[in-house]
Design a protein around this motif. Sequence first.
Motif, short mmCIF file in Angstrom:
data_model
loop_
_atom_site.label_atom_id
_atom_site.label_comp_id
_atom_site.label_asym_id
_atom_site.label_seq_id
_atom_site.Cartn_x
_atom_site.Cartn_y
_atom_site.Cartn_z
N GLY A 27 -2.33 17.02 -0.04
CA GLY A 27 -2.76 15.94 -0.94
C GLY A 27 -4.15 16.22 -1.50
O GLY A 27 -4.40 16.03 -2.69
N PHE A 75 -3.92 8.30 -13.37
CA PHE A 75 -3.40 9.23 -12.35
C PHE A 75 -4.47 9.47 -11.27
O PHE A 75 -4.20 9.33 -10.07
CB PHE A 75 -3.00 10.54 -13.04
N LEU A 82 1.78 3.26 -3.33
CA LEU A 82 0.80 4.00 -4.15
C LEU A 82 1.17 5.46 -4.34
O LEU A 82 0.84 6.07 -5.36
CB LEU A 82 -0.59 3.87 -3.52
N LEU A 108 3.20 9.43 -8.31
CA LEU A 108 4.27 10.30 -8.82
C LEU A 108 4.67 9.86 -10.23
O LEU A 108 4.84 10.69 -11.14
CB LEU A 108 5.48 10.25 -7.88
N GLY A 119 8.32 11.02 8.02
CA GLY A 119 8.38 9.56 7.87
C GLY A 119 7.02 9.01 7.52
O GLY A 119 6.03 9.74 7.50
N VAL A 120 6.96 7.70 7.22
CA VAL A 120 5.67 7.10 6.89
C VAL A 120 5.19 6.23 8.04
O VAL A 120 5.98 5.79 8.87
CB VAL A 120 5.72 6.25 5.60
N THR A 121 3.87 6.01 8.07
CA THR A 121 3.28 5.26 9.18
C THR A 121 3.02 3.82 8.79
O THR A 121 2.86 3.50 7.62
CB THR A 121 1.94 5.88 9.58
N GLY A 137 0.83 -1.22 0.00
CA GLY A 137 0.00 0.00 0.00
C GLY A 137 0.85 1.25 0.00
O GLY A 137 0.46 2.30 -0.54
N VAL A 153 -3.98 6.03 2.85
CA VAL A 153 -3.61 6.96 3.93
C VAL A 153 -4.76 7.03 4.95
O VAL A 153 -4.54 7.01 6.16
CB VAL A 153 -3.32 8.35 3.33
N LEU A 206 -4.46 8.29 -7.36
CA LEU A 206 -4.57 9.27 -6.28
C LEU A 206 -5.62 8.84 -5.27
O LEU A 206 -5.41 8.91 -4.06
CB LEU A 206 -4.96 10.64 -6.85
#
Length: 266
Positions: free
Chosen positions: A139, A111, A54, A59, A228-230, A51, A122, A115
Motif C-alpha cells: 500500500g 484518489f 475506503l 479502487l 481477510g479484513v480486520t 471505514g 488501516v 488513499l
Amino acid sequence: MAVPVRTKSRRRQNIEQALLYPLDWTEERSGLVGAVKYFLFRKVPGDISWGHTLGSASLTAFLVQAITGAILAMYYKPDPDAAYDSIVNITNDLTLGWLVRGMHRWGASVFIILLFFHAARVFIYGAYKYPRELNWIIGALILILGMFEGFTGYLLPWDQTAYWATVVGVNLQGTGPFLGPFLVNILNGGAHIGVDTLSRFYAIHMLLLPGAIFALIGLHLWLVIRLGVTSQPWSPEAAGSGDGTGDGRPRAARRGLMRRSRGGDE
Ligand code: HEM
C-alpha cells in the motif's frame, strides 16, 4: 394445511436459461465466473464499518483515472509545440471534453486523499500488524507511485504553471545526496527540462506508473482476500486480539516458506 409450492413457468425457465447461458459457457471454459464470485462473496467480520469501504473507494477513484486518462490520451499531443493547444482543444472544442479533463484533474486529488483516508483507517485499526505487514508495504508503494503520478501529470498541459512547478520539483530531487543529479538526468531526459522531458513524463505518466500501480493493486487485493479484513480495535475480533473464538491467540496465518506459522497448531 399444506403450503402451495410455487413452481416457475416453463417460459420463465427458458428465459432464465437463455440469460445464464453466456455465463455457463464462460464458466465451463475458464472458471472465471467462480473466480469473480470467490473475489466478491467473502466472509467479513460481523461488525464491519463504513471505514472498510475506503479501499474500494480508492479502487473506484483509480479506475475513474484510468478511464478518463485513456480518453484524454486519444486527443492529447505530447509535443512541446502542440501540447498546450491540444489541451485547449480538449477543454473548449470536444464534446464533454471539459468534463473528462475536469474529472481527471480533480480525480487525481480525490484518489490521493482517499488513499490517505484508507491508510489512516488501516493504521487506526492496527490492521498493518502481523500478518498484514506486507500488504501495508505494498500500500505504501502504491501511495508513493500515486503521488509520482500527480507530479508527472502536472507537467502535461505545458503551460507556465506546469513548466515552473516541474522545474522546482525536479531541482528539489537534484539536491538529494549521491542519487540526486542522476535522478534529475533521468527525469529531464538530459541536463535541463526541454523537448525530451515532456515525452518522458508522458510515458512515465500513462504507461509505467499506471502499469506498476495496477499490478500492485492486484497483489494488494489478493492479500486482502487471503488474509481477510480486520475489525475495529474495540472489537473482540480486532487485529492481534484473537480470532473471535475467545482463546485470545492471534489469528493463525498460513505457513510461510521458511518457518512455521505464528499462533497456529501446524
Ligand atoms: C489504489 C490503492 C489501494 C486500493 C485499491 C486498496 C484497496 C483495498 C481494499 C479493497 C481493502 C479491503 C477493504 C478495506 O479495508 O478497505 C484494503 C485493505 C488494506 N489496505 Fe488497501 N488499498 C489501496 C492502498 C493502500 C495503502 C496506501 C495502504 C497503506 C499504506 C493500504 C493498506 C492496506 C492494508 C494493510 C489492508 C488490510 C486491512 C485489513 O485487513 O483490515 N492500502 N485495501
